[in-house]
Design an enzyme around this catalytic site. Structure first.
Site, short mmCIF file in Angstrom:
data_model
loop_
_atom_site.label_atom_id
_atom_site.label_comp_id
_atom_site.label_asym_id
_atom_site.label_seq_id
_atom_site.Cartn_x
_atom_site.Cartn_y
_atom_site.Cartn_z
N GLY A 187 0.81 -1.21 0.00
CA GLY A 187 0.00 0.00 0.00
C GLY A 187 0.84 1.26 0.00
O GLY A 187 2.07 1.22 0.08
N ASP A 188 0.17 2.41 -0.14
CA ASP A 188 0.82 3.73 -0.11
C ASP A 188 1.83 3.91 -1.24
O ASP A 188 2.82 4.63 -1.10
CB ASP A 188 1.53 3.96 1.23
CG ASP A 188 0.63 3.76 2.43
OD1 ASP A 188 -0.45 4.37 2.45
OD2 ASP A 188 1.00 2.98 3.32
N GLY A 211 1.32 5.33 -4.21
CA GLY A 211 1.10 6.48 -5.08
C GLY A 211 0.04 6.21 -6.12
O GLY A 211 0.07 6.80 -7.21
N HIS A 240 -5.83 8.30 -0.86
CA HIS A 240 -5.18 8.63 -2.12
C HIS A 240 -4.96 10.14 -2.20
O HIS A 240 -5.91 10.91 -2.12
CB HIS A 240 -6.02 8.13 -3.30
CG HIS A 240 -6.03 6.64 -3.41
ND1 HIS A 240 -6.77 5.95 -4.34
CD2 HIS A 240 -5.37 5.69 -2.70
CE1 HIS A 240 -6.57 4.64 -4.18
NE2 HIS A 240 -5.73 4.48 -3.19
N GLN A 270 -4.96 -0.12 -1.07
CA GLN A 270 -3.93 -0.91 -0.39
C GLN A 270 -2.95 -1.52 -1.40
O GLN A 270 -2.67 -0.89 -2.40
CB GLN A 270 -4.56 -1.99 0.51
CG GLN A 270 -5.25 -1.44 1.76
CD GLN A 270 -6.70 -1.08 1.51
OE1 GLN A 270 -7.44 -1.80 0.87
NE2 GLN A 270 -7.12 0.04 2.05
N GLY A 287 -1.76 9.11 9.54
CA GLY A 287 -0.67 9.99 9.97
C GLY A 287 0.51 9.24 10.56
O GLY A 287 1.51 9.84 10.96
#
Length: 431
Positions: free
Chosen positions: A12-13, A15, A41, A225, A303
């Site tokens: 995940g993360d 882009g 996103h 994800q 966060g």
């Protein structure tokens, strides 16, 4: 006509939001097919940043129909807040641009309460959930006692289902997890307001999508994800609760596998992971902190600081295989600017044995050590590069190494967060 699936190729993360935003230009329909508001996103248009957790990233393009498929679990409060945020910025001028499938399941207050209470009780054995009720909602879906969007917009059905479910949830919450009970009256009152707002967006995604495909329209399927968090194929139990591989696009939206033309995996030039679970190439040194700092690696949903590591070709090959990826979109390549050398993990070492395939046994995976090949870094900024040929030669060599070790061609390179900081080597919508 082409139908393209976008999926994360790591944990995940990667882009995906930016890549979906780029490819939406060529699509008529954009579909979210799994997950919930545990995804985040991030889209940068000019100087404006928009973070979406539920609504497809294509919503920033006027005239593109955005669909939330049956495989998604929907928090109505978050959904309506996103609509308000978008309209305030001048997007979603026509409500017909947005559709929710009536079979999508609703995240209820007790799902969130259970999610948080379980994590607290688990202590050191926690999964690393976002606490947004995603897992408990999928549990009820599989147990055939969930509440769907179509139930929510029928008041009598909704009230009956809440009356059936809440006593059991409260008993578990109070007696086992030590939480506070929830009020039936408060839930019904709150969600009745949501129902009135949601009703105008409800339709049958499967019918709409198959008609679009029959008419020769382009459809973009937007995953959330990453493949290594898949409920079946990921690093279980440190996974999400839905199917994050390309096959999930079919089950989560109601189209057949024969309509899919291309599968693009989104992958960072390095690797990150949020939460618990094995991570063979994780860096615990200054380099790991540098990647986190330069890449702004903090979760857009939670966060939380992301764990960082070198590119892992063993995990990458697994992701390519289980999703049938036809191309890779490489993001955050600019984060590697200025490094003398870059490590690429090409195999694992386990008890003296060399492993080239990703182990599914977590007891083995936890003990695996990365085997690295070193690639020369580039000392110049990638800003201004507009094609493969205008990239520094050593950056070109790094891309070719990624293709070689993953067994999949790179079709797009992102060298910054903006739309114009993108190099397309091949457009998956071109047939």
């Amino acid at each position: 006509m082409a139908n393209v699936v976008i999926v994360g190729a790591q944990w995940g993360d990667e882009g995906k939001g930016k890549v979906v935003d780029i490819y939406t230009e060529h699509a008529d329909d954009v579909v979210r097919f799994q997950g919930g508001n545990n995804a985040g996103h991030t889209l940068v248009v000019g100087e404006e940043t928009t973070i979406l957790h539920l609504i497809p990233s294509g919503i920033l393009h006027e005239g593109k129909r955005c669909i939330i498929g049956n495989g998604v679990v929907l928090d109505p409060k978050v959904f309506l807040e996103e609509i308000g945020q978008l309209k305030k910025k001048g997007y979603l001028k026509d409500d017909k641009q947005l559709v929710i499938d009536g079979n999508a399941h609703i995240i209820m207050p007790y799902h969130k309460a259970l999610d948080i209470a379980r994590e607290q009780k688990s202590g050191a054995r926690k999964i690393g959930t976002t606490g947004r009720g995603i897992g408990p909602t999928y549990e009820d879906k599989v147990a055939r006692r969930g509440i769907r969007v179509m139930d929510l917009v029928h008041p009598d059905t909704f009230v009956r289902k809440v009356k059936e479910m809440l006593p059991e949830k409260n008993f578990y919450l109070e007696q086992y997890l030590g939480g506070e009970p929830l009020s039936e009256e408060a839930i019904v009152e709150e969600y009745s307001v949501y129902a009135r707002e949601l009703a105008k967006y409800v339709d049958r995604a499967s019918l709409l999508l198959n008609r679009s495909i029959a008419e020769g329209r382009n459809v973009l399927f937007e995953g959330a994800q990453g493949a290594l968090l898949d409920i079946d194929h990921g690093t279980y139990p440190y996974v999400t609760s839905s199917s994050t591989v390309a096959g999930g696009a079919c089950t989560g939206s109601g189209v057949g596998p024969t309509v899919i033309d291309e599968v693009v995996g989104i992958v960072k030039a390095y690797v990150t992971r949020v939460g618990e679970g094995p991570f063979p190439t994780e860096l615990h040194d200054e380099m790991g902190e540098k990647l986190r700092s330069e890449g702004h690696e903090f979760g857009s949903t939670t966060g939380r600081p992301r764990r960082t590591g070198w590119f892992d070709a063993v995990a990458m090959r697994e992701a390519v295989r289980i999703s049938g990826m036809t191309g890779l979109a490489l993001t955050k390549m600019d984060v590697l600017n200025g490094l003398d050398t870059i490590n690429v993990c090409t195999a694992y070492s386990y008890q003296g044995e060399l492993l080239e395939d990703f182990p599914h046994d977590l007891d083995i995976l936890k003990e695996c050590k990365p085997v690295y090949e070193q690639v020369e870094g580039w000392q110049v900024d990638l800003e201004g590069a507009t094609s493969f040929e205008t990239l520094p030669p050593k950056a070109q060599a790094y891309l070719r190494k990624i293709e070689e070790v993953s067994g999949c061609p790179v079709v797009l390179v992102s060298i910054g967060p903006r739309r114009d900081q993108t190099i397309q080597l091949k457009n998956p919508f071109d047939k």
